[in-house]
Design a protein around this motif. Sequence first.
Motif, PDB file in Angstrom:
ATOM      1  N   LEU A   1     -22.276  60.400  25.147  1.00  0.00           N
ATOM      2  CA  LEU A   1     -21.162  59.693  25.774  1.00  0.00           C
ATOM      3  C   LEU A   1     -19.891  60.516  25.631  1.00  0.00           C
ATOM      4  O   LEU A   1     -19.704  61.221  24.635  1.00  0.00           O
ATOM      5  CB  LEU A   1     -20.971  58.332  25.122  1.00  0.00           C
ATOM      6  N   PRO A   2     -18.995  60.419  26.598  1.00  0.00           N
ATOM      7  CA  PRO A   2     -17.722  61.131  26.485  1.00  0.00           C
ATOM      8  C   PRO A   2     -16.923  60.655  25.273  1.00  0.00           C
ATOM      9  O   PRO A   2     -17.079  59.518  24.812  1.00  0.00           O
ATOM     10  CB  PRO A   2     -16.994  60.767  27.785  1.00  0.00           C
ATOM     11  N   LYS A   3     -16.084  61.526  24.766  1.00  0.00           N
ATOM     12  CA  LYS A   3     -15.302  61.227  23.568  1.00  0.00           C
ATOM     13  C   LYS A   3     -14.418  59.997  23.766  1.00  0.00           C
ATOM     14  O   LYS A   3     -14.250  59.205  22.849  1.00  0.00           O
ATOM     15  CB  LYS A   3     -14.444  62.441  23.197  1.00  0.00           C
ATOM     16  N   GLN A   4     -13.872  59.820  24.967  1.00  0.00           N
ATOM     17  CA  GLN A   4     -13.019  58.658  25.250  1.00  0.00           C
ATOM     18  C   GLN A   4     -13.794  57.355  25.066  1.00  0.00           C
ATOM     19  O   GLN A   4     -13.276  56.389  24.521  1.00  0.00           O
ATOM     20  CB  GLN A   4     -12.476  58.725  26.677  1.00  0.00           C
ATOM     21  N   VAL A   5     -15.037  57.344  25.499  1.00  0.00           N
ATOM     22  CA  VAL A   5     -15.864  56.137  25.395  1.00  0.00           C
ATOM     23  C   VAL A   5     -16.198  55.853  23.931  1.00  0.00           C
ATOM     24  O   VAL A   5     -16.105  54.711  23.474  1.00  0.00           O
ATOM     25  CB  VAL A   5     -17.150  56.277  26.238  1.00  0.00           C
ATOM     26  N   THR A   6     -16.579  56.890  23.179  1.00  0.00           N
ATOM     27  CA  THR A   6     -16.920  56.678  21.775  1.00  0.00           C
ATOM     28  C   THR A   6     -15.715  56.227  20.962  1.00  0.00           C
ATOM     29  O   THR A   6     -15.852  55.413  20.058  1.00  0.00           O
ATOM     30  CB  THR A   6     -17.530  57.951  21.154  1.00  0.00           C
ATOM     31  N   GLU A   7     -14.528  56.724  21.295  1.00  0.00           N
ATOM     32  CA  GLU A   7     -13.323  56.283  20.595  1.00  0.00           C
ATOM     33  C   GLU A   7     -12.994  54.839  20.939  1.00  0.00           C
ATOM     34  O   GLU A   7     -12.621  54.051  20.072  1.00  0.00           O
ATOM     35  CB  GLU A   7     -12.153  57.195  20.942  1.00  0.00           C
ATOM     36  N   LYS A   8     -13.135  54.481  22.202  1.00  0.00           N
ATOM     37  CA  LYS A   8     -12.820  53.120  22.633  1.00  0.00           C
ATOM     38  C   LYS A   8     -13.773  52.109  21.998  1.00  0.00           C
ATOM     39  O   LYS A   8     -13.367  51.023  21.600  1.00  0.00           O
ATOM     40  CB  LYS A   8     -12.890  53.016  24.151  1.00  0.00           C
ATOM     41  N   LEU A   9     -15.043  52.466  21.883  1.00  0.00           N
ATOM     42  CA  LEU A   9     -16.038  51.574  21.281  1.00  0.00           C
ATOM     43  C   LEU A   9     -16.131  51.733  19.768  1.00  0.00           C
ATOM     44  O   LEU A   9     -16.903  51.046  19.113  1.00  0.00           O
ATOM     45  CB  LEU A   9     -17.412  51.827  21.901  1.00  0.00           C
ATOM     46  N   GLN A  10     -15.357  52.646  19.201  1.00  0.00           N
ATOM     47  CA  GLN A  10     -15.346  52.943  17.769  1.00  0.00           C
ATOM     48  C   GLN A  10     -16.756  53.276  17.271  1.00  0.00           C
ATOM     49  O   GLN A  10     -17.262  52.696  16.326  1.00  0.00           O
ATOM     50  CB  GLN A  10     -14.764  51.780  16.978  1.00  0.00           C
TER      51      GLN A  10
END
Length: 71
Positions: free
Chosen positions: A9-18
């Motif tokens: 998954l893109p980094k933005q998605v992993t950060e948003k979902l923690q």
Amino acid sequence: MSEELKLDLPKQVTEKLQLDAGDRVLLTLKDDSVNIQPTIKLKSKISLWWTLLPTIVASICFNLFFLVAKR
């Protein structure tokens, strides 16, 4: 039908979902949309009984107190 796949998954998605590396997610495909939900992670290794037992004892004491006070 349930399959287990490995996706990056893109980094933005992993950060948003923690999410951390290696975390599991539930991916739902419906029509033209994709829904990504993180699976529940237990953050502590404390048994459920350590929270459930004091709650039960406190509720019994609470009910007994008001039962005796009512008389």
